[in-house]
Design an enzyme around this catalytic site. Structure first.
Site, short mmCIF file in Angstrom:
data_model
loop_
_atom_site.label_atom_id
_atom_site.label_comp_id
_atom_site.label_asym_id
_atom_site.label_seq_id
_atom_site.Cartn_x
_atom_site.Cartn_y
_atom_site.Cartn_z
N LYS A 131 -2.36 6.45 -6.87
CA LYS A 131 -3.54 6.05 -6.09
C LYS A 131 -4.69 7.02 -6.34
CE LYS A 131 -0.62 3.63 -2.86
NZ LYS A 131 0.18 3.61 -1.62
N ASP A 142 -5.17 -0.10 4.27
CA ASP A 142 -3.89 -0.76 4.02
C ASP A 142 -3.77 -2.05 4.82
OD1 ASP A 142 -2.21 0.28 2.10
OD2 ASP A 142 -1.30 1.79 3.42
N GLN A 156 1.06 7.16 3.57
CA GLN A 156 2.10 6.64 2.69
C GLN A 156 3.41 6.47 3.47
OE1 GLN A 156 1.69 5.70 -0.62
NE2 GLN A 156 3.78 4.92 -0.38
#
Ligand code: NAD
Length: 292
Positions: free
Chosen positions: A54, A121, A98
């Site tokens: 990322k 997200d 994460q």
């Protein structure tokens, strides 16, 4: 009939190039680069590798990013404080925690602490709810990536029967919600671990999306001739011929099903590369929305 392969790597590269161009324009208008904060707790090697991917992808499109790493012993309270700090930080456009988190942390509580306007997200209930009611929202990157693959492969979703196998909050449910939205206009059936006669339903699909987490679950008998098959699964299976002893396969028996499907995504190189590309798109959208 042998299928054509949907090249997720090439489509993701296209999306990233478009994001790069849009970032350059945004900066040329006098704004600072969009900035993503990635929070990594613990030392799960797969998570560390995703996070590196990322950060690299951000740099490649001209976005800033910072990986904030803490040991698995971090308390939930300290993590919530860190998120509050990032929520308030003007320089941060997107925040990504994460997953998975260490077992002593309540994932729901942590994800819900992220400011919805920075939740790139799309896991916060405000974004999940807005997605359901068709309001602007950050869509979770993986199902958004599937929609992009369908669009760019000119798959007609309008009126198509889409069968989604899997009902997780990060893939299956948002996938079904994206497919039924006006504009996409598919008729959607969602199957899951308690579905009876799953094959009788999946075989009716014009578009079949597999998000199960079981290697080679979808076999040719479950697929209609000429269907579009999207394989979200990423599963490690043992392979002594490989240096690391394993290889990645999807939820679909690719070789057998590709004899029947009209279009199919491979694993790797299908849905996977789209996830990061869509995260970049969401981060750019966060920057432009929050600092018009
Ligand atoms: P999950 O474990 O949260 O959900 C799996 C779903 O599959 C569940 O809803 C369950 O009901 C269903 N299921 C399980 N067994 C079943 C069965 N026998 N019959 C019918 N349905 C069954 O997993 P997830 O997070 O949704 O991920 C699914 C897969 O997609 C995994 O392989 C994961 O690694 C992969 N994934 C890939 C990406 C990507 O970037 N390509 C992103 C997220 C997840």
């Amino acid at each position: 009939m042998a299928s054509s392969i949907i090249d997720g790597k090439a489509i993701a590269a296209q999306v990233r190039a478009e994001v790069k161009e849009a970032v350059a324009q945004w900066v040329a208008q006098g704004h600072r680069s969009p900035f993503l904060a990635v929070v990594l707790i613990g030392d799960n090697p797969a998570s560390a590798s995703y996070v590196r991917g990322k950060a690299k992808a951000c740099a490649e499109v001209g976005m800033g990013s910072e990986t904030i790493q803490h040991p698995a012993s971090m308390t939930e309270k300290a993590l919530l404080e860190l998120i509050q700090h990032l929520n308030a930080d003007e320089k941060v456009d997107g925040i990504l925690v994460q997953l998975p988190l260490p077992p002593h942390m309540d994932e729901k509580k942590v994800l819900h602490a992220i400011a919805p306007q920075k939740d790139v997200d799309g896991f916060h209930p405000e974004n999940a709810g807005n997605l359901v009611i068709g309001q602007p929202a950050f869509s979770p990157a993986t199902p958004a990536g599937v929609m992009e693959l369908l669009k760019r492969s000119r798959v007609e979703t309008r009126g198509a029967h889409a069968v989604v196998i899997g009902r997780s909050n990060i893939v299956g449910k948002p996938m079904a919600n994206l497919l039924i939205q006006p504009g996409a206009d598919a008729t959607v059936t969602v199957c899951h671990s308690r579905t009876k006669n799953l094959a009788a339903l999946s075989v009716q699909a014009d578009i079949l999306v597999a998000a199960i987490g079981k290697p080679h679950f979808v076999t040719p008998g479950m697929v209609k001739e000429g269907a579009v098959v999207i394989d979200v699964g990423i599963n490690r299976i043992e392979d002594p011929s490989k240096k690391n002893g394993y290889r990645l396969v999807g939820d679909v028996d690719f070789h057998a099903v590709s004899q029947k499907a009209a279009l199919i995504t491979p694993v790797p190189g299908g849905v996977g590369p789209m996830t990061i590309a869509m995260l970049l798109k969401n981060t750019l959208a966060a920057a432009t929305k929050n600092h018009p």
